[in-house]
Design an enzyme around this catalytic site. Structure first.
Site, PDB file in Angstrom:
ATOM      1  N   ARG A  62      -5.418   5.451  -7.647  1.00 15.22           N
ATOM      2  CA  ARG A  62      -5.635   5.622  -9.089  1.00 15.22           C
ATOM      3  C   ARG A  62      -7.051   6.077  -9.379  1.00 15.22           C
ATOM      4  NH1 ARG A  62      -3.885  -0.482  -9.744  1.00 15.22           N
ATOM      5  NH2 ARG A  62      -2.636   0.259  -8.003  1.00 15.22           N
ATOM      6  N   LYS A  77      -6.488  -3.501   4.842  1.00 13.15           N
ATOM      7  CA  LYS A  77      -5.066  -3.818   4.984  1.00 13.15           C
ATOM      8  C   LYS A  77      -4.839  -4.562   6.302  1.00 13.15           C
ATOM      9  CE  LYS A  77      -3.428   0.454   2.770  1.00 13.15           C
ATOM     10  NZ  LYS A  77      -2.635  -0.075   1.649  1.00 13.15           N
TER      11      LYS A  77
END
Ligand code: MN
Ligand code: ZN
Length: 445
Positions: free
Chosen positions: A350, A276
């Site tokens: 996920r 990020k």
């Protein structure tokens, strides 16, 4: 701050809080107090902007005719709007006000509203609940805070004739507030303090409340075939954990199908190799808030001895870039046997939840499974910060959750699921890929 329920009388010290409805309509206690102070309440309102709107306050210092050093008029808004949520918010607003003005103890007069619904003890219990929720700050790492900046309120009393009933109604709400505070505590901690192993230790503390706590380590997860979760964890020096918390309330059978809560517990999410940007990365300490919420739910259920069978399962990992971190294009095999091509290592939640949810479903055959997670950045783009996105494959459960969200002010918004989205994660090399090719419907995919 201590909550107390006391006899309905004007206190001999501290602040005395009386309610005023919209358009400056005095409650019974306010009317009596106005008489006792020879009209000071009406006179003070007349020279102010105070109208009795919800949450407004007006302080009258050193009022005559009473020993309390301050009278606070609290705007209640329209009587018809005084439901549980409004009462909680008033309790919260009052705590903020009392701390702002430096008060140490206050007594709130609770008056019946015209149609007697909710009743006085319910009103007192709900206001006290809101007060308790508001009475929170994470200040354990501040070592030199100025005394003037610290909260002052020590005791908040609610004056109500049926003290015993108010106390009884408030007790389970106080336990829920403790659950909320447990969540706030764990999610506010920095990632060098809360990481998978230390988070699991916090869960272990729930044993004192009668919760069964089981911790799965890497070896166990690897034996279960949790390749999706372990793939995320492999770049971190911190070992992953799964914690299973089981609450069996009175009357619930051990072999019954529980309600299950699953939580995403990425204790820090750098994005992994798909790193990020630096700006805002500190927010990623919150990426375990789903697991934190599950911890809070279990704390509240056990605290108020809910007559229910519930399990909470949290997947705890740290997502880091490293020589051993998983790479974009790696293919992992989840516990379900399905293969997943990892195209973006920042879409890790996920992957963790695929194994946590599969494990929970397989082992417990729950009547319903609710997954709480900080998934995804795209849902914030879609809904902002006021609503949480709700994905559901069961209409009744969805309706129940939407209604619960409305009742508690924790708003939800239903998002779509369907075959058209499933096709968007078809992979060239494995059963599925962990991100879609474009950014459309990012929260669903
Ligand atoms: Mn991520
Ligand atoms: Zn994440």
């Amino acid at each position: 701050m201590k909550i107390a329920f006391t006899k309905p009388e004007i206190p001999a010290s501290g602040s005395y809080v009386v309610g005023v409805h919209e358009d400056r309509k005095l409650t019974k206690s306010a009317t009596a107090l106005d008489k006792r102070t020879r009209g000071q309440l009406l006179a003070a309102m007349a020279v102010s902007r105070f109208k009795g709107r919800k949450g407004e306050t007006l302080d009258i210092l050193m009022p005559r005719g009473v020993q309390a050093r301050r009278v606070i008029l609290l705007g209640l808004g329209k009587p018809a709007d005084l439901g549980s949520l409004r009462l909680q918010r008033l309790g919260g607003a009052l705590v903020a006000h009392l701390n702002r003005i430096g008060e140490t103890n206050a007594t709130v007069a609770v008056d019946a509203i015209a149609d007697a619904n909710p009743t006085i003890p319910t009103m007192a219990a709900q206001m006290a609940y809101g007060a308790k929720l508001r009475d929170y700050r994470f200040d354990k790492y501040r070592t030199n805070e100025k005394p003037d900046h610290k909260p002052t309120l020590k005791t908040l009393s609610f004056a109500v004739a049926d003290m015993a009933l108010a106390r009884k109604l408030h007790a389970p709400l106080a336990r829920i507030a403790e659950g909320v505070h447990a969540t706030r505590d764990v999610v506010s901690e920095p990632p060098n303090v809360i990481f998978p192993v230390s988070f699991a230790e916090r869960c272990k503390e729930l044993e004192a409340l009668g919760v069964k706590v089981e911790i799965l380590d890497e070896k166990k997860m690897s034996a279960l075939g949790m390749g999706a979760l372990l793939g995320v964890a492999q770049g971190s020096a911190r070992a992953p954990r799964i914690v299973v918390m089981e609450w069996l309330g009175a009357g619930a059978k051990a072999d019954s199908r529980p309600v299950a809560f699953c939580g995403k517990g990425v204790t820090f999410d750098t994005g992994g190799i798909s790193l990020k940007p630096a700006a805002g990365m500190e927010d990623m300490k919150w990426d375990m808030a789903g697991a934190g919420a599950v911890l809070g739910v279990m704390t509240a259920l056990a605290g108020r001895k809910a007559k229910v069978h519930a399990v909470g399962v949290v997947g705890l990992v740290e997502n880091m870039p490293d020589g051993n971190a998983q790479r974009p294009s790696d293919i992992v095999t989840a516990m379900s046997g399905r293969t997943i091509e990892v195209l973006n290592t920042d879409a890790e939640g996920r992957l963790v939840l695929a194994d946590v949810c599969w494990y929970t479903q397989n082992r417990f055959k729950p009547v319903a499974m609710i997954d709480l997670a900080t998934l995804t950045g795209a849902i914030i783009i879609a809904l902002g910060h006021e609503y949480a996105g709700l994905f559901a494959n069961n209409e009744d459960l969805a309706a129940g959750l939407l209604a619960a969200g409305k009742a508690t002010g924790e708003k939800l918004w239903r998002m779509p699921l369907g075959d058209v989205f499933d096709r968007m994660i078809d992979s060239d090399a494995a059963d599925v890929k962990n991100i879609a090719g474009d950014r459309g419907a990012g929260a669903t995919i």
